[in-house]
Design an enzyme around this catalytic site. Structure first.
Site, PDB file in Angstrom:
ATOM      1  N   ALA A  37     -15.906  23.490 -28.112  1.00 23.88           N
ATOM      2  CA  ALA A  37     -16.417  23.015 -26.829  1.00 23.88           C
ATOM      3  C   ALA A  37     -16.542  21.602 -26.920  1.00 23.88           C
ATOM      4  CB  ALA A  37     -17.766  23.665 -26.220  1.00 23.88           C
ATOM      5  N   GLY A  77     -16.831  27.328 -30.939  1.00 20.85           N
ATOM      6  CA  GLY A  77     -16.316  28.123 -29.758  1.00 20.85           C
ATOM      7  C   GLY A  77     -15.147  28.817 -30.076  1.00 20.85           C
ATOM      8  N   GLU A  80     -15.295  31.533 -32.403  1.00 20.17           N
ATOM      9  CA  GLU A  80     -16.216  32.554 -31.579  1.00 20.17           C
ATOM     10  C   GLU A  80     -15.321  33.507 -30.977  1.00 20.17           C
ATOM     11  OE1 GLU A  80     -20.775  31.740 -31.363  1.00 20.17           O
ATOM     12  OE2 GLU A  80     -19.746  29.999 -30.369  1.00 20.17           O
ATOM     13  N   GLU A 100     -21.083  22.976 -35.502  1.00 19.25           N
ATOM     14  CA  GLU A 100     -21.941  22.774 -34.516  1.00 19.25           C
ATOM     15  C   GLU A 100     -23.389  22.481 -34.902  1.00 19.25           C
ATOM     16  OE1 GLU A 100     -20.878  26.817 -32.794  1.00 19.25           O
ATOM     17  OE2 GLU A 100     -20.131  25.380 -34.221  1.00 19.25           O
TER      18      GLU A 100
END
Length: 164
Positions: A37, A77, A80, A100
């Site tokens: 992101a 992300g 993920e 992150e």
């Protein structure tokens, strides 16, 4: 981006509803899977409308096999999303990680739950707490990816999807 999240959700729902679709392959564009992101989007008032966690859960719960074709990077992300897939193929030059934490953030789409289930707690804790990027060869040894390839990752993912 919200557009990518919406496209993933729409595509998965369409594939699941279509009996002619036997498997799904998720890939990035221009030789990159996903760098995750854009943190500037976290303060967006529309942020709640496009949460990644439910989309990763949608991928994971698909009754059809979902294969991630990882080229370039699968970070944050992006990793993920790949963790939600049933199978992961990575190009030998790919790098994976959850960076992150270096910004003071924890993975927010259940990566902290899926990663330990896949590669074990010690290796997952190392990746989650350090934010380091690991090469595809190490990801294969850990069990994070099912296969690494030197050729076209998308074609290899399609072959795997057809096989399973």
């Amino acid at each position: 981006s919200l557009a990518v999240l919406q496209a993933l959700e729409d595509g998965l729902k369409k594939a699941d509803a279509d009996p002619s679709v036997k498997a799904v392959m998720i890939c990035g564009e221009n030789g990159k899977f996903s760098a995750g992101a854009d943190i500037r989007g976290f303060s967006s008032p529309k942020r709640h409308a496009g949460a990644l966690g439910p989309i990763v859960s949608l991928i994971e719960s698909s009754e059809k096999p979902v294969v991630a074709a990882i080229e370039g990077v699968a970070l944050g992300g992006g990793l993920e999303v790949a963790l939600g897939c049933h199978y992961r193929i990575a190009h030998v030059k790919a790098r994976l990680g959850l960076p992150e934490v270096t910004l003071g953030l924890l993975p927010g789409a259940e990566g902290t739950q899926r990663l330990p289930r896949l590669i074990g707690v010690p290796a997952a804790l190392d990746m989650i707490t350090t934010g380091k990027h690991i090469p595809a060869t190490e990801a294969l040894k850990l069990g994070l990816v099912d296969e690494i390839v030197e050729e076209n990752t998308i074609e290899a993912a399609i072959r795997l999807a057809n096989k399973v």
